[in-house]
Design a protein around this motif. Structure first.
Motif, short mmCIF file in Angstrom:
data_model
loop_
_atom_site.label_atom_id
_atom_site.label_comp_id
_atom_site.label_asym_id
_atom_site.label_seq_id
_atom_site.Cartn_x
_atom_site.Cartn_y
_atom_site.Cartn_z
N ARG A 37 27.95 44.25 43.74
CA ARG A 37 27.07 43.43 42.89
C ARG A 37 27.70 43.21 41.51
NH1 ARG A 37 21.58 42.78 42.98
NH2 ARG A 37 21.86 42.87 45.23
N LEU A 38 28.30 44.24 40.95
CA LEU A 38 28.96 44.11 39.64
C LEU A 38 30.10 43.10 39.71
CD1 LEU A 38 29.16 47.88 38.56
CD2 LEU A 38 27.86 46.10 37.38
N LYS A 39 30.87 43.17 40.79
CA LYS A 39 31.99 42.23 40.97
C LYS A 39 31.50 40.80 41.05
CE LYS A 39 33.63 41.40 44.95
NZ LYS A 39 34.31 40.97 46.18
N GLU A 40 30.45 40.56 41.82
CA GLU A 40 29.90 39.21 41.96
C GLU A 40 29.30 38.72 40.65
OE1 GLU A 40 29.83 37.23 45.08
OE2 GLU A 40 31.50 38.63 45.08
N LEU A 42 30.11 39.66 37.62
CA LEU A 42 31.17 39.43 36.64
C LEU A 42 31.84 38.08 36.87
CD1 LEU A 42 32.88 40.47 34.29
CD2 LEU A 42 34.37 41.62 35.95
N SER A 43 32.09 37.74 38.13
CA SER A 43 32.71 36.46 38.44
C SER A 43 31.85 35.30 37.94
CB SER A 43 32.92 36.36 39.95
OG SER A 43 33.47 35.11 40.29
N LEU A 44 30.54 35.38 38.17
CA LEU A 44 29.62 34.33 37.72
C LEU A 44 29.55 34.26 36.20
CD1 LEU A 44 27.32 32.26 38.13
CD2 LEU A 44 25.74 34.20 38.35
N LYS A 100 32.61 44.97 33.01
CA LYS A 100 34.01 45.42 33.08
C LYS A 100 34.11 46.93 32.92
CE LYS A 100 36.39 41.23 31.48
NZ LYS A 100 37.18 40.63 30.36
N MET A 101 33.36 47.48 31.96
CA MET A 101 33.37 48.93 31.74
C MET A 101 32.86 49.67 32.97
SD MET A 101 31.97 48.95 27.81
CE MET A 101 31.76 50.72 27.68
N GLU A 118 42.16 52.23 52.77
CA GLU A 118 41.64 52.24 51.40
C GLU A 118 41.43 50.81 50.90
OE1 GLU A 118 43.48 54.44 48.30
OE2 GLU A 118 43.42 56.34 49.39
N LEU A 119 40.35 50.62 50.15
CA LEU A 119 40.04 49.30 49.61
C LEU A 119 39.96 49.38 48.09
CD1 LEU A 119 37.02 48.25 51.87
CD2 LEU A 119 39.33 47.40 52.06
N SER A 120 40.32 48.27 47.43
CA SER A 120 40.04 48.15 46.01
C SER A 120 38.68 47.46 45.87
CB SER A 120 41.12 47.32 45.31
OG SER A 120 41.06 45.97 45.76
N ILE A 121 38.10 47.50 44.68
CA ILE A 121 36.79 46.86 44.47
C ILE A 121 36.88 45.37 44.72
CG2 ILE A 121 35.06 46.32 42.70
CD1 ILE A 121 35.52 49.07 41.52
N ARG A 122 38.02 44.75 44.40
CA ARG A 122 38.18 43.31 44.60
C ARG A 122 38.13 42.93 46.08
NH1 ARG A 122 43.51 42.04 41.20
NH2 ARG A 122 43.97 44.09 42.04
N GLU A 123 38.46 43.89 46.98
CA GLU A 123 38.49 43.60 48.42
C GLU A 123 37.14 43.80 49.11
OE1 GLU A 123 42.85 44.77 49.99
OE2 GLU A 123 41.83 46.40 48.95
#
Length: 415
Positions: A37-40, A42-44, A100-101, A118-123
């Protein structure tokens, strides 16, 4: 195409919705879901910020200098619109910093796995979230407990208004500590040395920390025949975090987390952050946007975790950090000798060598395993770097090899 006023209204609505959604998400504290959710979000938010900042610009006029009686209502309306735009942009940037923090904090403390991969948050993908596992790393950077209290909606003051007077006072105290300018301190001495080498008198100029044993240090470098004089004092000053969005988010999160001890907890977390990471790590981590990569002056926030210790002196925490940063620079090019010691353990070794703390105390202070710290100290001793970095090596003697054969091997290894 939407008008700027419509865009401002859209930004405020989206930020309000994010604030409500994130509150609900933290009730379960499912780390993969939170991260996605944070990743999505942040992109918006970054797309909106790019559009709004292009329309608003960086500089806006103020109405503070106008006489109330002579204000034209049409001009006032223009100023009001501009002010609303600027406030929306500020709120947006504060929310982006909070996201970001939070993502940096999660990445620093968790490893994500999907099956054996292993996955990164971006994946992270929505359909994979139920199958993704978040494994906590053994050493903590920052404080995961503050995640629910960052200003994801960007409206710091509105969030603060919901809290008690105790929290608001703590917020002001922490913010004051983070905004204070570093006290100018003499962090080193620039010394000119005259010494004999191959029956020739030579000169050299070196920098030493103020608390160094100058005579012992020079004897180690130049033998017994030398003389020296102080040329100048090396002084520095600065601000710890040069980003008011970061400051606001940290002050809000730690004051809500613990109004009584929030400042002390933040001081300890920042102290650990510098000791557990290298300068390169700090450049890429993004835990505290626009924080100084190295400490070169005194900040009172670093004294808060140590003020109840016996024999405490002002500047204790800062001086330890200053010396750590100096030692990092001294180790440039020599890190290959201790490649098997990770940065978080190297920080523990350096703190052990420069302070009066025992291995147990260092492990407790930095939150690292004591057995791993002891092994790292032994490896550090074998490398011989303790003799280069520390004038007094008595603390390391108990970690020296005991058998004669091991001592001979160590002597050969160190040349």
């Amino acid at each position: 195409m939407t008008t700027t006023e419509e865009l401002v209204a859209q930004v405020n609505k989206i930020l309000d919705d994010i604030g409500i959604d994130m509150d609900g998400l933290f009730e379960t504290f499912d780390v993969p879901s939170i991260s996605y959710r944070l990743k999505e979000n942040l992109s918006l938010l970054q797309e909106l910020e790019e559009d709004l900042s292009r329309r608003v610009g960086e500089v806006t006029p103020s109405v503070g200098g106008f006489d109330k009686k002579n204000k034209d209502p049409h001009i006032q309306w223009i100023y009001k619109k501009k002010r609303n735009r600027v406030l929306a942009l500020e709120r947006l940037r504060s929310a982006i910093t909070a996201h970001k923090m939070a993502l940096a904090l999660i990445a620093a403390n968790y490893t994500f796995t999907l099956g054996k991969r292993e996955l990164s948050i971006r994946e992270l993908k929505r359909e994979d979230i139920p199958k993704v596992k978040a494994i906590q790393k053994p050493v903590q950077l920052g404080r995961v407990e503050v995640l629910p209290y960052l200003a994801y909606s960007g409206d710091v003051l509105r969030l603060l208004a919901r809290e008690s007077i105790e929290v608001r006072e703590a917020f002001k105290f922490i913010k004051g500590k983070l905004r204070e300018k570093g006290t100018v301190r003499t962090r080193g001495l620039r010394i000119e040395v005259e010494y004999w080498e191959n029956n020739r008198l030579k000169k050299a100029r070196i920098d030493l920390p103020t608390d160094a044993d100058i005579e012992a240090e020079l004897r180690q470098r130049y033998g017994r025949r030398f003389r020296w004089r102080v040329l100048s004092f090396v002084k520095t000053k600065g601000v710890l975090i040069n980003n008011h969005y970061t400051v606001d988010n940290l002050a809000l999160a730690y004051s809500v987390l613990d109004p009584e001890k929030g400042a002390e907890l933040l001081g300890l977390d920042l102290f650990r952050y510098y000791f557990l990471t290298s300068e390169n790590d700090r450049e890429s981590l993004g835990l505290y946007p626009d924080i100084k990569l190295c400490i070169d002056c005194h900040y009172s926030i670093f004294d808060l975790p140590f003020r109840n210790e016996p024999g405490f002196k002002t500047g204790h925490g800062s001086m330890l950090l200053i010396r750590k940063c100096e030692m990092e620079k001294a180790l440039v090019g020599r890190r290959r000798d201790i490649t098997n010691i990770p940065n978080y353990l190297l920080g523990g070794v350096l703190l052990y060598g420069m302070s009066d703390y025992s291995e147990e105390k260092v492990a407790q202070l930095l939150g690292i395993p004591e057995d791993e710290l002891v092994e790292a100290i032994k490896k550090f001793v074998i490398s011989g770097l303790h003799k280069t970095l520390f004038a007094d090596t008595k603390k390391f003697e108990k970690f020296m090899p005991k058998s004669d054969r091991a001592k001979q091997f160590l002597a050969l290894l160190q040349g």
